[in-house]
Design a protein around this motif. Structure first.
Motif, PDB file in Angstrom:
ATOM      1  N   LYS A 187       0.786  -1.186  -0.032  1.00 56.40           N
ATOM      2  CA  LYS A 187       0.006  -0.113   0.020  1.00 56.40           C
ATOM      3  C   LYS A 187       0.817   1.223   0.081  1.00 56.40           C
ATOM      4  O   LYS A 187       0.388   2.317   0.383  1.00 56.40           O
ATOM      5  CB  LYS A 187      -0.959   0.107   1.283  1.00 56.40           C
ATOM      6  CG  LYS A 187      -2.050  -1.266   1.161  1.00 56.40           C
ATOM      7  CD  LYS A 187      -2.673  -1.143   2.237  1.00 56.40           C
ATOM      8  CE  LYS A 187      -3.771  -2.160   2.592  1.00 56.40           C
ATOM      9  NZ  LYS A 187      -4.357  -2.618   1.306  1.00 56.40           N
ATOM     10  N   SER A 188       2.159   1.140  -0.603  1.00 48.73           N
ATOM     11  CA  SER A 188       2.924   2.277  -0.536  1.00 48.73           C
ATOM     12  C   SER A 188       2.330   3.562  -1.435  1.00 48.73           C
ATOM     13  O   SER A 188       2.100   3.451  -2.622  1.00 48.73           O
ATOM     14  CB  SER A 188       4.275   1.806  -1.161  1.00 48.73           C
ATOM     15  OG  SER A 188       5.054   2.834  -1.557  1.00 48.73           O
ATOM     16  N   ILE A 189       2.492   4.797  -0.568  1.00 51.28           N
ATOM     17  CA  ILE A 189       2.214   5.781  -1.160  1.00 51.28           C
ATOM     18  C   ILE A 189       3.386   6.487  -2.140  1.00 51.28           C
ATOM     19  O   ILE A 189       2.928   7.254  -3.102  1.00 51.28           O
ATOM     20  CB  ILE A 189       1.581   7.017  -0.215  1.00 51.28           C
ATOM     21  CG1 ILE A 189       2.721   7.197   0.954  1.00 51.28           C
ATOM     22  CG2 ILE A 189       0.286   6.413   0.485  1.00 51.28           C
ATOM     23  CD1 ILE A 189       2.332   8.366   1.869  1.00 51.28           C
ATOM     24  N   ASN A 190       4.575   6.130  -1.803  1.00 53.35           N
ATOM     25  CA  ASN A 190       5.659   6.570  -2.468  1.00 53.35           C
ATOM     26  C   ASN A 190       5.443   5.645  -3.962  1.00 53.35           C
ATOM     27  O   ASN A 190       5.823   6.435  -4.921  1.00 53.35           O
ATOM     28  CB  ASN A 190       6.946   6.087  -1.749  1.00 53.35           C
ATOM     29  CG  ASN A 190       7.341   7.422  -0.717  1.00 53.35           C
ATOM     30  OD1 ASN A 190       7.640   8.161  -1.080  1.00 53.35           O
ATOM     31  ND2 ASN A 190       6.850   7.048   0.327  1.00 53.35           N
ATOM     32  N   VAL A 210      13.282   7.453  -8.308  1.00 48.74           N
ATOM     33  CA  VAL A 210      13.109   6.551  -6.812  1.00 48.74           C
ATOM     34  C   VAL A 210      12.175   7.536  -5.840  1.00 48.74           C
ATOM     35  O   VAL A 210      12.530   8.931  -5.792  1.00 48.74           O
ATOM     36  CB  VAL A 210      14.377   6.153  -6.040  1.00 48.74           C
ATOM     37  CG1 VAL A 210      15.324   7.335  -5.830  1.00 48.74           C
ATOM     38  CG2 VAL A 210      14.113   5.247  -5.099  1.00 48.74           C
ATOM     39  N   SER A 211      11.393   7.021  -5.177  1.00 49.07           N
ATOM     40  CA  SER A 211      10.644   7.786  -4.021  1.00 49.07           C
ATOM     41  C   SER A 211      10.858   7.042  -2.718  1.00 49.07           C
ATOM     42  O   SER A 211      10.576   5.968  -2.781  1.00 49.07           O
ATOM     43  CB  SER A 211       9.102   8.018  -4.407  1.00 49.07           C
ATOM     44  OG  SER A 211       8.708   8.860  -3.357  1.00 49.07           O
ATOM     45  N   VAL A 212      11.465   7.701  -1.732  1.00 48.60           N
ATOM     46  CA  VAL A 212      12.045   6.946  -0.620  1.00 48.60           C
ATOM     47  C   VAL A 212      10.735   7.302   0.435  1.00 48.60           C
ATOM     48  O   VAL A 212      10.293   8.666   0.596  1.00 48.60           O
ATOM     49  CB  VAL A 212      13.280   7.299  -0.110  1.00 48.60           C
ATOM     50  CG1 VAL A 212      14.374   6.601  -0.959  1.00 48.60           C
ATOM     51  CG2 VAL A 212      13.426   8.982   0.072  1.00 48.60           C
ATOM     52  N   MET A 270      12.446  11.507  -5.055  1.00 51.05           N
ATOM     53  CA  MET A 270      11.454  11.857  -4.297  1.00 51.05           C
ATOM     54  C   MET A 270      10.843  11.366  -3.014  1.00 51.05           C
ATOM     55  O   MET A 270      11.668  10.448  -2.730  1.00 51.05           O
ATOM     56  CB  MET A 270      10.257  11.826  -5.267  1.00 51.05           C
ATOM     57  CG  MET A 270      10.146  12.540  -6.698  1.00 51.05           C
ATOM     58  SD  MET A 270       8.862  12.110  -7.689  1.00 51.05           S
ATOM     59  CE  MET A 270       8.861  10.213  -7.810  1.00 51.05           C
ATOM     60  N   SER A 271      10.071  11.881  -2.464  1.00 43.21           N
ATOM     61  CA  SER A 271       9.522  11.270  -1.163  1.00 43.21           C
ATOM     62  C   SER A 271       8.111  11.980  -0.696  1.00 43.21           C
ATOM     63  O   SER A 271       7.746  12.980  -1.363  1.00 43.21           O
ATOM     64  CB  SER A 271      10.112  11.616   0.022  1.00 43.21           C
ATOM     65  OG  SER A 271      10.300  12.893   0.390  1.00 43.21           O
ATOM     66  N   ALA A 276      17.603  16.309  -9.509  1.00 43.45           N
ATOM     67  CA  ALA A 276      16.077  16.797  -8.945  1.00 43.45           C
ATOM     68  C   ALA A 276      15.654  16.028  -7.783  1.00 43.45           C
ATOM     69  O   ALA A 276      15.574  14.806  -7.544  1.00 43.45           O
ATOM     70  CB  ALA A 276      15.153  17.031 -10.100  1.00 43.45           C
ATOM     71  N   THR A 277      15.017  16.835  -7.113  1.00 48.13           N
ATOM     72  CA  THR A 277      14.355  16.266  -5.866  1.00 48.13           C
ATOM     73  C   THR A 277      12.766  16.831  -5.787  1.00 48.13           C
ATOM     74  O   THR A 277      12.693  18.059  -6.312  1.00 48.13           O
ATOM     75  CB  THR A 277      14.937  16.556  -4.514  1.00 48.13           C
ATOM     76  OG1 THR A 277      15.051  18.115  -4.382  1.00 48.13           O
ATOM     77  CG2 THR A 277      16.370  15.839  -4.527  1.00 48.13           C
ATOM     78  N   PHE A 278      11.952  16.394  -5.008  1.00 43.61           N
ATOM     79  CA  PHE A 278      10.550  16.516  -5.043  1.00 43.61           C
ATOM     80  C   PHE A 278      10.003  15.887  -3.551  1.00 43.61           C
ATOM     81  O   PHE A 278      10.267  14.799  -3.476  1.00 43.61           O
ATOM     82  CB  PHE A 278       9.806  16.185  -6.025  1.00 43.61           C
ATOM     83  CG  PHE A 278       8.325  16.636  -5.909  1.00 43.61           C
ATOM     84  CD1 PHE A 278       7.952  18.045  -5.908  1.00 43.61           C
ATOM     85  CD2 PHE A 278       7.304  15.750  -5.653  1.00 43.61           C
ATOM     86  CE1 PHE A 278       6.393  18.287  -5.693  1.00 43.61           C
ATOM     87  CE2 PHE A 278       6.006  15.795  -5.389  1.00 43.61           C
ATOM     88  CZ  PHE A 278       5.601  17.202  -5.316  1.00 43.61           C
TER      89      PHE A 278
END
Length: 177
Positions: free
Chosen positions: A14-17, A75-77, A111-112, A140-142
């Motif tokens: 159920k990862s929102i990332n 990748v979103s951590v 991202m995160s 880039a980050t978000f």
């Protein structure tokens, strides 16, 4: 056409990332996208004893090879107790043993997101400092705060200002491929 490997640093079903990553890749046209759901990549907790006794699993070596072949990584951590999840840390531990610079020269969109107002910023900041040790170029980050209020499945980022920031991060990443 570039090849982009995308995944969340979470092994939760159920990862929102993972939802954020799926949305992000839906915004990208004209490139080959390899979207990985890390639920399908269960790795044991890293141990030198396990490494010595069993070596590296085929799925770990294949994941490392896919990263090496990709032109860029998204990748979103996720954040657990003010840091990257144990799963993501474990994943980088294993990958770095197969090949220390498994992200050598790879542009990365990092991202995160979280349900809280900081949007997993501590995990993002920590990961942004660590990934270059493996050769990554975080271009880039978000961070998406308050996921439940600012994201809707099927629509994506619903806050207009955050959607603009997200799109700018995606475009900055794509410009580096």
């Amino acid at each position: 056409m570039a090849t982009i490997l995308a995944f969340a640093g979470s092994n939760s079903s159920k990862s929102i990332n993972y939802e954020l990553v799926k949305h992000t890749v839906s915004l990208i046209d004209g490139n080959e996208i390899q979207l990985l759901n890390m639920v399908n990549f269960p790795f044991p907790m890293f141990s030198e004893d396990l490494e010595r006794e069993n070596g590296y699993s085929n799925s770990l070596v294949e994941l490392k090879n896919d990263m090496v072949k990709a032109d860029g990584i998204i990748v979103s951590v996720n954040e657990h107790n003010s840091g990257p999840s144990a799963y993501f840390k474990n994943l980088t531990d294993w990958l770095s043993r197969v090949e220390r610079k498994f992200l050598d020269g790879k542009p990365v969109l990092l991202m995160s997101t979280s349900g809280g107002q900081r949007g997993g910023m501590t995990a993002l900041e920590t990961t942004e400092k660590v990934l270059p040790r493996f050769g990554a170029q975080v271009v880039a980050t978000f961070s998406l705060p308050s996921f439940q209020e600012n994201f809707k499945k099927g629509e994506g980022v619903t806050n207009t200002e955050l959607a603009k920031v997200h799109r700018a991060a995606v475009d900055q990443f794509l410009s580096k491929l």
